[in-house]
Design a protein around this motif. Structure first.
Motif, mmCIF file in Angstrom:
data_model
loop_
_atom_site.group_PDB
_atom_site.id
_atom_site.type_symbol
_atom_site.label_atom_id
_atom_site.label_comp_id
_atom_site.label_asym_id
_atom_site.label_seq_id
_atom_site.Cartn_x
_atom_site.Cartn_y
_atom_site.Cartn_z
ATOM 1 N N ARG A 1 -3.115 -0.705 3.526
ATOM 2 C CA ARG A 1 -3.274 0.004 2.242
ATOM 3 C C ARG A 1 -1.936 0.557 1.764
ATOM 4 O O ARG A 1 -1.580 0.421 0.598
ATOM 5 N N GLU A 2 -1.201 1.187 2.657
ATOM 6 C CA GLU A 2 0.100 1.755 2.295
ATOM 7 C C GLU A 2 1.065 0.655 1.882
ATOM 8 O O GLU A 2 1.803 0.782 0.919
ATOM 9 N N SER B 1 0.207 -0.546 -1.594
ATOM 10 C CA SER B 1 0.568 0.405 -2.644
ATOM 11 C C SER B 1 2.074 0.429 -2.857
ATOM 12 O O SER B 1 2.540 0.591 -3.979
ATOM 13 N N GLU B 2 2.853 0.241 -1.819
ATOM 14 C CA GLU B 2 4.316 0.173 -1.967
ATOM 15 C C GLU B 2 4.725 -1.077 -2.729
ATOM 16 O O GLU B 2 5.629 -1.028 -3.565
#
Length: 79
Positions: free
Chosen positions: A69-70, A73-74
């Motif tokens: 997820r991270e 998003s990045e």
């Protein structure tokens, strides 16, 4: 190759490598050596723990939902 058991780590792909050194507890090293022995019995290819570690880490990271997820998003954030 034994089909009676299935290890989470499948046959290893051929990849380019970069050397990395790390320290681990003796108990983890013993577990890695036992896993390497099971891998050899399962797939008929003798490997040592140091060969398996990068593939295990790669599989772990690939299955970590919070990391994914991270990471998404990045990538989606404008530069």
């Amino acid at each position: 190759m034994s089909t009676s058991r299935k290890l989470r780590l499948g046959p290893l792909p051929k990849t380019e490598s970069i050397k990395l050194t790390f320290a681990c507890p003796a108990t983890l090293k013993a577990d890695l050596d036992r896993y390497a022995a099971m891998y050899a019995q399962t797939y008929g290819e003798a490997v040592d723990a140091t060969t398996l570690i990068p593939h295990m880490l790669e599989a772990f990271i690939a299955r970590d939902r919070a990391f994914e997820r991270e990471n998404k998003s990045e990538k989606a954030a404008p530069v």
